[in-house]
Scaffold this motif. Structure first.
Motif, PDB file in Angstrom:
ATOM      1  N   GLY A  17     -16.031  42.949 -41.430  1.00  0.00           N
ATOM      2  CA  GLY A  17     -15.268  42.856 -42.665  1.00  0.00           C
ATOM      3  C   GLY A  17     -15.901  41.875 -43.639  1.00  0.00           C
ATOM      4  O   GLY A  17     -16.749  41.064 -43.269  1.00  0.00           O
ATOM      5  N   PRO A  18     -15.490  41.911 -44.896  1.00  0.00           N
ATOM      6  CA  PRO A  18     -16.102  41.055 -45.918  1.00  0.00           C
ATOM      7  C   PRO A  18     -15.783  39.571 -45.758  1.00  0.00           C
ATOM      8  O   PRO A  18     -16.488  38.726 -46.304  1.00  0.00           O
ATOM      9  CB  PRO A  18     -15.530  41.603 -47.226  1.00  0.00           C
ATOM     10  N   ASP A  19     -14.724  39.247 -44.999  1.00  0.00           N
ATOM     11  CA  ASP A  19     -14.317  37.852 -44.866  1.00  0.00           C
ATOM     12  C   ASP A  19     -14.601  37.281 -43.482  1.00  0.00           C
ATOM     13  O   ASP A  19     -14.115  36.203 -43.142  1.00  0.00           O
ATOM     14  CB  ASP A  19     -12.827  37.702 -45.177  1.00  0.00           C
ATOM     15  N   GLY A  20     -15.389  37.988 -42.664  1.00  0.00           N
ATOM     16  CA  GLY A  20     -15.714  37.490 -41.335  1.00  0.00           C
ATOM     17  C   GLY A  20     -14.908  38.101 -40.223  1.00  0.00           C
ATOM     18  O   GLY A  20     -15.102  37.761 -39.059  1.00  0.00           O
ATOM     19  N   GLY A  21     -13.983  39.022 -40.536  1.00  0.00           N
ATOM     20  CA  GLY A  21     -13.258  39.754 -39.511  1.00  0.00           C
ATOM     21  C   GLY A  21     -14.011  41.015 -39.123  1.00  0.00           C
ATOM     22  O   GLY A  21     -15.146  41.241 -39.538  1.00  0.00           O
ATOM     23  N   CYS A  22     -13.377  41.866 -38.329  1.00  0.00           N
ATOM     24  CA  CYS A  22     -14.021  43.123 -37.941  1.00  0.00           C
ATOM     25  C   CYS A  22     -12.950  44.111 -37.498  1.00  0.00           C
ATOM     26  O   CYS A  22     -11.797  43.756 -37.277  1.00  0.00           O
ATOM     27  CB  CYS A  22     -15.036  42.903 -36.808  1.00  0.00           C
ATOM     28  N   CYS A  23     -13.339  45.380 -37.380  1.00  0.00           N
ATOM     29  CA  CYS A  23     -12.474  46.389 -36.781  1.00  0.00           C
ATOM     30  C   CYS A  23     -13.294  47.193 -35.780  1.00  0.00           C
ATOM     31  O   CYS A  23     -14.496  47.422 -35.965  1.00  0.00           O
ATOM     32  CB  CYS A  23     -11.839  47.296 -37.835  1.00  0.00           C
ATOM     33  N   VAL A  24     -12.636  47.596 -34.691  1.00  0.00           N
ATOM     34  CA  VAL A  24     -13.284  48.286 -33.582  1.00  0.00           C
ATOM     35  C   VAL A  24     -12.540  49.590 -33.321  1.00  0.00           C
ATOM     36  O   VAL A  24     -11.307  49.590 -33.187  1.00  0.00           O
ATOM     37  CB  VAL A  24     -13.279  47.416 -32.308  1.00  0.00           C
ATOM     38  N   ALA A  25     -13.278  50.680 -33.258  1.00  0.00           N
ATOM     39  CA  ALA A  25     -12.685  51.991 -32.995  1.00  0.00           C
ATOM     40  C   ALA A  25     -12.938  52.395 -31.554  1.00  0.00           C
ATOM     41  O   ALA A  25     -14.067  52.302 -31.057  1.00  0.00           O
ATOM     42  CB  ALA A  25     -13.260  53.041 -33.943  1.00  0.00           C
ATOM     43  N   HIS A  26     -11.877  52.830 -30.874  1.00  0.00           N
ATOM     44  CA  HIS A  26     -11.952  53.365 -29.518  1.00  0.00           C
ATOM     45  C   HIS A  26     -11.150  54.656 -29.494  1.00  0.00           C
ATOM     46  O   HIS A  26      -9.920  54.636 -29.534  1.00  0.00           O
ATOM     47  CB  HIS A  26     -11.372  52.384 -28.500  1.00  0.00           C
ATOM     48  N   GLY A  27     -11.839  55.796 -29.459  1.00  0.00           N
ATOM     49  CA  GLY A  27     -11.125  57.075 -29.427  1.00  0.00           C
ATOM     50  C   GLY A  27     -10.288  57.266 -30.667  1.00  0.00           C
ATOM     51  O   GLY A  27     -10.809  57.367 -31.783  1.00  0.00           O
ATOM     52  N   SER A  28      -8.963  57.293 -30.510  1.00  0.00           N
ATOM     53  CA  SER A  28      -8.061  57.474 -31.649  1.00  0.00           C
ATOM     54  C   SER A  28      -7.423  56.164 -32.096  1.00  0.00           C
ATOM     55  O   SER A  28      -6.515  56.174 -32.917  1.00  0.00           O
ATOM     56  CB  SER A  28      -6.957  58.472 -31.282  1.00  0.00           C
ATOM     57  N   MET A  29      -7.888  55.039 -31.569  1.00  0.00           N
ATOM     58  CA  MET A  29      -7.325  53.734 -31.903  1.00  0.00           C
ATOM     59  C   MET A  29      -8.343  52.901 -32.679  1.00  0.00           C
ATOM     60  O   MET A  29      -9.543  52.963 -32.421  1.00  0.00           O
ATOM     61  CB  MET A  29      -6.929  52.975 -30.637  1.00  0.00           C
ATOM     62  N   VAL A  30      -7.823  52.116 -33.642  1.00  0.00           N
ATOM     63  CA  VAL A  30      -8.651  51.149 -34.366  1.00  0.00           C
ATOM     64  C   VAL A  30      -7.984  49.787 -34.234  1.00  0.00           C
ATOM     65  O   VAL A  30      -6.815  49.621 -34.584  1.00  0.00           O
ATOM     66  CB  VAL A  30      -8.796  51.522 -35.852  1.00  0.00           C
ATOM     67  N   HIS A  31      -8.728  48.838 -33.707  1.00  0.00           N
ATOM     68  CA  HIS A  31      -8.230  47.476 -33.527  1.00  0.00           C
ATOM     69  C   HIS A  31      -8.851  46.592 -34.601  1.00  0.00           C
ATOM     70  O   HIS A  31     -10.072  46.561 -34.760  1.00  0.00           O
ATOM     71  CB  HIS A  31      -8.570  46.958 -32.133  1.00  0.00           C
ATOM     72  N   VAL A  32      -7.994  45.882 -35.328  1.00  0.00           N
ATOM     73  CA  VAL A  32      -8.425  45.084 -36.475  1.00  0.00           C
ATOM     74  C   VAL A  32      -8.270  43.601 -36.128  1.00  0.00           C
ATOM     75  O   VAL A  32      -7.223  43.165 -35.641  1.00  0.00           O
ATOM     76  CB  VAL A  32      -7.597  45.416 -37.732  1.00  0.00           C
ATOM     77  N   PHE A  33      -9.335  42.832 -36.395  1.00  0.00           N
ATOM     78  CA  PHE A  33      -9.340  41.400 -36.138  1.00  0.00           C
ATOM     79  C   PHE A  33      -9.622  40.662 -37.447  1.00  0.00           C
ATOM     80  O   PHE A  33     -10.499  41.070 -38.219  1.00  0.00           O
ATOM     81  CB  PHE A  33     -10.418  41.031 -35.114  1.00  0.00           C
ATOM     82  N   ASP A  34      -8.870  39.587 -37.691  1.00  0.00           N
ATOM     83  CA  ASP A  34      -9.146  38.776 -38.874  1.00  0.00           C
ATOM     84  C   ASP A  34     -10.314  37.830 -38.583  1.00  0.00           C
ATOM     85  O   ASP A  34     -10.889  37.853 -37.489  1.00  0.00           O
ATOM     86  CB  ASP A  34      -7.894  38.013 -39.328  1.00  0.00           C
ATOM     87  N   TRP A  35     -10.672  36.997 -39.560  1.00  0.00           N
ATOM     88  CA  TRP A  35     -11.855  36.157 -39.396  1.00  0.00           C
ATOM     89  C   TRP A  35     -11.665  35.110 -38.296  1.00  0.00           C
ATOM     90  O   TRP A  35     -12.639  34.591 -37.748  1.00  0.00           O
ATOM     91  CB  TRP A  35     -12.214  35.477 -40.715  1.00  0.00           C
ATOM     92  N   MET A  36     -10.401  34.822 -37.920  1.00  0.00           N
ATOM     93  CA  MET A  36     -10.132  33.920 -36.802  1.00  0.00           C
ATOM     94  C   MET A  36     -10.184  34.663 -35.468  1.00  0.00           C
ATOM     95  O   MET A  36      -9.927  34.086 -34.417  1.00  0.00           O
ATOM     96  CB  MET A  36      -8.763  33.266 -36.986  1.00  0.00           C
ATOM     97  N   LEU A  37     -10.474  35.982 -35.534  1.00  0.00           N
ATOM     98  CA  LEU A  37     -10.565  36.870 -34.384  1.00  0.00           C
ATOM     99  C   LEU A  37      -9.222  37.030 -33.680  1.00  0.00           C
ATOM    100  O   LEU A  37      -9.154  37.285 -32.478  1.00  0.00           O
ATOM    101  CB  LEU A  37     -11.643  36.386 -33.410  1.00  0.00           C
ATOM    102  N   GLU A  38      -8.163  36.891 -34.470  1.00  0.00           N
ATOM    103  CA  GLU A  38      -6.820  37.223 -34.007  1.00  0.00           C
ATOM    104  C   GLU A  38      -6.562  38.698 -34.333  1.00  0.00           C
ATOM    105  O   GLU A  38      -6.814  39.147 -35.454  1.00  0.00           O
ATOM    106  CB  GLU A  38      -5.774  36.343 -34.695  1.00  0.00           C
ATOM    107  N   GLU A  39      -6.053  39.439 -33.345  1.00  0.00           N
ATOM    108  CA  GLU A  39      -5.861  40.874 -33.550  1.00  0.00           C
ATOM    109  C   GLU A  39      -4.575  41.163 -34.301  1.00  0.00           C
ATOM    110  O   GLU A  39      -3.519  40.602 -34.003  1.00  0.00           O
ATOM    111  CB  GLU A  39      -5.844  41.613 -32.214  1.00  0.00           C
ATOM    112  N   HIS A  40      -4.666  42.059 -35.284  1.00  0.00           N
ATOM    113  CA  HIS A  40      -3.515  42.540 -36.024  1.00  0.00           C
ATOM    114  C   HIS A  40      -2.945  43.775 -35.318  1.00  0.00           C
ATOM    115  O   HIS A  40      -3.546  44.285 -34.367  1.00  0.00           O
ATOM    116  CB  HIS A  40      -3.925  42.881 -37.455  1.00  0.00           C
ATOM    117  N   PRO A  41      -1.798  44.282 -35.761  1.00  0.00           N
ATOM    118  CA  PRO A  41      -1.271  45.509 -35.152  1.00  0.00           C
ATOM    119  C   PRO A  41      -2.300  46.631 -35.204  1.00  0.00           C
ATOM    120  O   PRO A  41      -2.905  46.883 -36.253  1.00  0.00           O
ATOM    121  CB  PRO A  41      -0.047  45.833 -36.017  1.00  0.00           C
TER     122      PRO A  41
END
Length: 446
Positions: free
Chosen positions: A134-158
């Motif tokens: 992500g542009p602010d140091g976070g990331c998102c990870v796709a697994h099959g039909s799921m996408v897991h989103v992490f903020d720049w502190m690497l805390e996972e969002h819903p």
């Protein structure tokens, strides 16, 4: 006029702090403290009450305030054991100092100075589809039909759940919005692309393909973005919706569609990349998605393909048959490709349909391939070229693209995907469902 040396007092949660206007000015105009100054960086309070020494009361955490004030004084971030990091980040957001905190935790991106910061274990079973920084140091990870989103502190969002629709690609519109492309499910009329909130996972907009004045269901594949707020995606429909669609990021409306030429492949593209200098779009469809490799440049202004390369008709023994990824290098007038042995090759953009010039010195793996290899990926970032192979990412620099460093943690399975953004590199491992976070250490504070 100019920054004053006046002493400024704060009462934060019952504790009194003293500092100078000069120190507070380091916070910047857009911070909480920037509001205390006028346009000339003179304290507003001193203008209204020249002889006063009034305290500014702030009903916030005093321990965090002490850490942030020291950061403004020294440029160094020291977090005592009694201050939880997440609490400090929350307070930094309140004061408008989150960018200062991030800059103190890791420095400007340099592939040759990256250090492994941490590894994060995912929560979805199975192999990963992809990871996007992500542009602010976070990331998102796709697994099959799921996408897991992490903020720049690497805390996972819903997480974002597409209800058994396989995710093909993911991309960040900005820090608040994630774009997802997915497969169409026959008989369901879904699939395509959707814009989701990165913080809540809610669907904000669904993108449509219109063909013959009718809205069509379709499978969206590779995603790309341009600086003028356009979204590009490879598309496959049930009728004639094969090609590259274009949408406006702001309105969400379809703007254009480049239909696939007979004998060529656009709708199955593995990679899309916008070229700012030439205002063209790189579209690459690679093995093993198709039996042959197709790389082309599309000019949407003239609605034509201005450059192309393919291995069609080439002998089965040559390396071009094993091209796994491609990235355009505008400054070099070339496209870099990589094969399954991590050999780099270069195709001259000034010659239509030219051959690949392979660089054998980049060979990092010889002999038999592993039982379950991960095909190499390429990325170009700030003049440095990155190529993943098995459990390692190689960094190439200079006009001759010399191998200058390798990124490898001491354990872990093969790297199936990696992404660079927000001054971080994220590497997703295939078997363990874990991703690594690489950062450049901040410069030393003297």
């Amino acid at each position: 006029m100019g920054i004053q040396k006046d002493i400024v007092k704060f009462n934060v949660g019952g504790r009194v702090f003293q500092t100078t206007a000069t120190t507070l000015a380091n916070a910047g105009r857009d911070s909480f403290f920037g509001a205390l100054f006028d346009d000339n960086w003179d304290l507003r309070q001193q203008q209204q009450q020249p002889n006063s020494r009034q305290e500014f009361f702030i009903d916030r955490n005093p321990d965090c305030f002490a850490v942030l004030l020291d950061l403004l004084r020294t440029g160094d971030l020291y977090i005592p054991s009694n201050v939880p990091e997440r609490l400090l980040y929350r307070e930094a957001m309140f004061y408008g100092l989150i960018d200062h905190v991030r800059s103190a935790k890791w420095g400007p991106f340099d592939g040759n100075r990256l250090k492994l910061s941490r590894s994060v274990t995912g929560r979805a079973p199975g192999d990963g589809t992809g990871i996007r920084a992500g542009p602010d140091g976070g990331c998102c990870v796709a697994h099959g039909s799921m996408v897991h989103v992490f903020d720049w502190m690497l805390e996972e969002h819903p997480p974002i759940n597409l209800d058994y629709q396989r995710v093909n690609d993911i991309g960040w519109i900005n820090a608040e919005n994630v774009l997802i492309s997915a497969c169409e499910r026959l008989g369901k009329g879904d699939g395509g692309m959707g814009l989701f909130s990165s913080s809540t996972g809610d669907l904000r907009h669904k993108f449509n393909v219109v063909h013959d004045n009718q809205t069509k269901s379709f499978t969206a594949g590779a995603l790309g973005f341009s600086p003028d707020y356009k979204i590009f995606a490879s598309c496959k429909g049930r009728s004639n919706e094969y090609g590259i669609g274009v949408w406006d990021q702001v309105t969400g409306k379809q703007m254009d569609f480049f239909y696939e030429n007979p004998g060529w492949s656009l709708g199955d593209a593995d990679k899309i990349q916008w070229l700012n200098g030439s205002n063209c779009l790189l579209v690459a469809t690679l093995f093993p998605r198709k039996d042959n490799c197709y790389i082309s440049l599309l000019d949407f202004r003239e609605k034509r393909m201005v450059w192309s390369w393919s291995d069609i008709g080439a002998p089965l023994t040559i390396d071009e048959k094993r091209v796994r990824d491609a990235v355009a290098m505008e400054e070099c007038n070339s496209i870099c490709v990589v094969n399954e042995y991590d050999d780099l090759g270069f195709i001259d953009l000034r010659i239509n349909g030219g051959s690949v010039r392979w660089s054998s010195r980049s060979r990092l793996l010889k002999g038999k391939m592993p039982d379950e290899p991960c095909y190499p990926k390429l990325a170009l970032h700030k003049g440095q070229l990155f190529s993943s192979m098995n459990d390692c990412i190689s960094v190439f620099c200079g006009p001759d693209w010399v191998l200058t460093s390798r990124l490898r943690r001491s354990y872990g399975s093969s790297i199936c995907n990696f992404s660079i953004g927000g001054d971080r590199l994220f590497a997703l491992h295939s078997e363990e469902n874990v991703f690594d976070v690489w950062e450049t250490p901040p410069p030393s504070v003297i």
